[in-house]
Design an enzyme around this catalytic site. Structure first.
Site, PDB file in Angstrom:
ATOM      1  N   CYS A 198       0.732  -1.247   0.029  1.00 12.58           N
ATOM      2  CA  CYS A 198       0.022  -0.036  -0.083  1.00 12.58           C
ATOM      3  C   CYS A 198       0.792   1.183   0.224  1.00 12.58           C
ATOM      4  O   CYS A 198       2.076   1.255   0.209  1.00 12.58           O
ATOM      5  CB  CYS A 198      -0.800  -0.015   1.357  1.00 12.58           C
ATOM      6  SG  CYS A 198      -1.962  -1.373   1.439  1.00 12.58           S
TER       7      CYS A 198
ATOM      8  N   CYS B 147      -2.943   4.856   2.568  1.00 15.10           N
ATOM      9  CA  CYS B 147      -4.143   3.956   2.324  1.00 15.10           C
ATOM     10  C   CYS B 147      -4.859   3.902   3.557  1.00 15.10           C
ATOM     11  O   CYS B 147      -4.424   3.907   4.664  1.00 15.10           O
ATOM     12  CB  CYS B 147      -3.516   2.832   2.278  1.00 15.10           C
ATOM     13  SG  CYS B 147      -4.874   1.276   1.774  1.00 15.10           S
TER      14      CYS B 147
ATOM     15  N   CYS C 156      -2.672  -2.979  -3.368  1.00 15.28           N
ATOM     16  CA  CYS C 156      -3.992  -2.786  -2.909  1.00 15.28           C
ATOM     17  C   CYS C 156      -5.055  -2.213  -3.742  1.00 15.28           C
ATOM     18  O   CYS C 156      -4.628  -1.419  -4.437  1.00 15.28           O
ATOM     19  CB  CYS C 156      -3.699  -1.956  -1.593  1.00 15.28           C
ATOM     20  SG  CYS C 156      -5.171  -1.414  -0.745  1.00 15.28           S
TER      21      CYS C 156
ATOM     22  N   CYS D 164      -6.004   1.635  -2.460  1.00 16.04           N
ATOM     23  CA  CYS D 164      -5.154   2.980  -2.569  1.00 16.04           C
ATOM     24  C   CYS D 164      -4.419   2.897  -4.019  1.00 16.04           C
ATOM     25  O   CYS D 164      -3.761   3.661  -4.297  1.00 16.04           O
ATOM     26  CB  CYS D 164      -4.026   3.010  -1.485  1.00 16.04           C
ATOM     27  SG  CYS D 164      -2.802   1.729  -1.339  1.00 16.04           S
TER      28      CYS D 164
END
Length: 195
Positions: free
Chosen positions: A31, A35, A62, A65
């Site tokens: 991430c 995030c 992810c 994000c």
């Protein structure tokens, strides 16, 4: 990982985006520091200087994000930009909060809250400011009537236009035209005479 990195992750600090990425080894996902997903246990985190490093050890980006995306913005920032763009392009049209939200396929409440938090004014206030700025130009650059200008910039009535214009500028449209129209004429005459 030092305390600064950990605090950036815990507080979802977007100022660290692009400076590092973090992977959660137990979930297999990496991430951005900003995030908004649940904060993982510190012992399960590994930091990376690039997204490629994270992918090299088998971590997936992810979905929330989108750490591999260069143009990514948090959803509320993206929405605020879309609202601003829509108003900039369509301010002459009969827009209101419900209409803007409908065109962008979002909830009026969420749109209002996100835009106001990020732009320090509501969509309606931004729309009024945009219309008044356009009206100022027309008042000084054309001889159109105040009523025509009100309609051109998206106000339904000249009375409401005058009320909003006065609230934002401290002058009526006629006063504004008299003051600034004369200044523009004087500047034009000076440039013609070369003095």
């Amino acid at each position: 990982m030092n305390e600064e990195h950990w605090q950036a992750i815990v507080s979802c600090d977007d100022s660290y985006d692009g400076r590092f990425w973090y992977g959660v080894l137990t979930t297999g996902i990496f991430c951005r520091p900003s995030c908004k997903s649940r904060v993982p246990k510190q012992e399960n985190i590994r930091l990376f200087a690039t997204t490629e490093e994270a992918e090299k050890i088998g971590l997936r980006p992810c979905k929330r994000c989108q750490p591999q995306s260069v143009q990514w913005r948090p959803p509320d920032e993206e929405l605020a930009l879309r609202v601003e763009r829509l108003i900039d392009e369509c301010y002459q049209e009969p827009l209101n909060l419900t209409e803007i939200a409908s065109r962008l396929f979002v909830s009026p409440y969420y749109m209002q809250r996100s835009f106001t938090r990020l732009k320090s004014c509501s969509p309606s206030q931004y729309l009024s400011q945009k219309r008044v700025e356009a009206a100022k130009r027309l008042l000084t650059e054309t001889s159109n009537s105040v009523t025509d200008i009100a309609m051109q910039v998206g106000f339904r009535t000249s009375a409401y236009f005058a009320q909003v214009f006065h609230k934002l500028t401290g002058q009526t449209p006629t006063q504004y035209r008299a003051e600034y129209g004369q200044r523009i004429e004087q500047i034009g005459r000076k440039s013609e005479t070369g003095s």
